[in-house]
Write a protein that holds these residues in place. Sequence first.
Motif, short mmCIF file in Angstrom:
data_model
loop_
_atom_site.label_atom_id
_atom_site.label_comp_id
_atom_site.label_asym_id
_atom_site.label_seq_id
_atom_site.Cartn_x
_atom_site.Cartn_y
_atom_site.Cartn_z
N GLY A 1 -26.50 74.15 56.52
CA GLY A 1 -27.68 74.19 55.59
C GLY A 1 -27.07 74.30 54.15
N GLN A 2 -27.86 74.10 53.20
CA GLN A 2 -27.24 74.21 51.90
C GLN A 2 -27.92 75.38 51.13
OE1 GLN A 2 -28.63 71.84 48.21
NE2 GLN A 2 -26.73 70.58 49.06
N TYR A 3 -26.97 76.20 50.35
CA TYR A 3 -27.52 77.64 49.63
C TYR A 3 -26.86 77.43 48.14
CZ TYR A 3 -28.70 78.81 54.49
OH TYR A 3 -28.95 78.93 55.66
N ASN A 4 -27.97 77.63 47.34
CA ASN A 4 -27.16 77.44 45.76
C ASN A 4 -26.44 76.50 45.57
OD1 ASN A 4 -28.57 80.06 45.35
ND2 ASN A 4 -26.91 80.95 46.12
N GLN B 1 -16.85 76.40 56.86
CA GLN B 1 -16.37 75.54 55.64
C GLN B 1 -17.56 75.58 54.48
OE1 GLN B 1 -16.05 71.73 57.59
NE2 GLN B 1 -14.00 71.99 58.31
N ALA B 2 -17.17 75.38 53.29
CA ALA B 2 -17.93 75.40 52.15
C ALA B 2 -17.89 74.14 51.09
CB ALA B 2 -17.98 76.59 51.52
N SER B 3 -18.55 73.30 50.98
CA SER B 3 -18.26 72.26 49.83
C SER B 3 -19.55 72.30 48.69
CB SER B 3 -18.19 71.00 50.66
OG SER B 3 -19.49 70.56 51.06
N TYR B 4 -18.94 71.85 47.59
CA TYR B 4 -19.72 71.79 46.39
C TYR B 4 -19.63 70.24 45.81
CZ TYR B 4 -21.90 72.44 41.82
OH TYR B 4 -22.58 72.20 40.54
N LYS B 5 -20.85 69.62 45.70
CA LYS B 5 -20.60 68.33 45.19
C LYS B 5 -20.72 68.36 43.74
CE LYS B 5 -22.52 63.75 45.80
NZ LYS B 5 -23.44 62.97 46.87
N VAL B 6 -19.60 68.56 42.83
CA VAL B 6 -19.74 68.09 41.41
C VAL B 6 -20.67 67.10 40.85
CG1 VAL B 6 -18.33 68.24 39.35
CG2 VAL B 6 -17.59 69.43 41.34
#
Length: 321
Positions: free
Chosen positions: A226-229, A276-281
């Motif tokens: 899932g997605q958090y912040n 894993q963690a990823s952030y879409k700029v």
Amino acid sequence: MMKRLLIALGALTLVSSAAVAAEEFKPTGSVKQEIKWYGDKEEVDSQYIRFTLAEGGVRFTENFYVDYRVRDYIRYHSDEGSNTKDLRTRLYYDHGYLGDTKIDVRQRFEVRDSQDKNRFTYTPEFDFAEYFDFADTFKLRPSFRYQDDNNANESYKHVGADFLYYKEFATGNHDLGVEFNVYTRFYEQDFVSDNSKGTAEADAKTEDSNFATDVEFYIYYTYSLGQYNGIDYAFYYEFGLDPYTFYDRKVDTVEDKVVTESYDSEWTVYNDFELQASYKVNDSTSIYGAIAVEHANNEGRDQASDFKWQPYAYVGWRTKF
């Protein structure tokens, strides 16, 4: 020889770029950078950093594609120096379907240059995947390779035949990929004695084999947490038989005319576990990272070696254009 090949491939890329302008096709592609840290294995000093300076690819036309990868290995514990650079470039040309069939034909040229060796590989590929519902990739391809070390003391050449299979299954939060490859090769390997030690006959390593088969099997599994912040999290697991190699007869490692090892197979098995963690700029750029651990053996020869745990972590960014 490798420098001439790199120049030739560079010239081919320039020619292809000119073809792009003639076809009014806008190049598309991707690029990423990544730094990956490997910790010590159990009871073994083996820390090192793998820095990917650049990795990605460019599609110049609908048929012509180039990918590249430049890595630097920084080792903390090594008798052979601390840094090792590795450059790999591949050029692909897709010819489309063969006649009235559903067989996709593609040519691939690869040049790889590292601190200790250089190699050139040519592989025409024939993909039969559209004939099978159970395959995303179902390739048969001949393989031709020439390889030498930077001091020209060792050369290697082979002709072979490969089979490559891949299938991806995606359902909800789960993604599963299965890969199976077989590489067969007839090869010739020559070693030239190095008399820099001033001895009558310096140490030499010889391989008493001219046929080998590599079998690879991989499982890739991702579960979305899932997605958090604004940050996407996932659990990732990878199993690999990477590879299991069979030789047609015993392979001997010789030093001062004394056989130090003798084997006719070798294999590596690993299990990777990652958070894993990823952030879409934005729509084209993302930042990613992971903390992880690997459980793997140390290339068992004829018999299993001890499995050891090794932690690792990485962080990077990627963008497409």
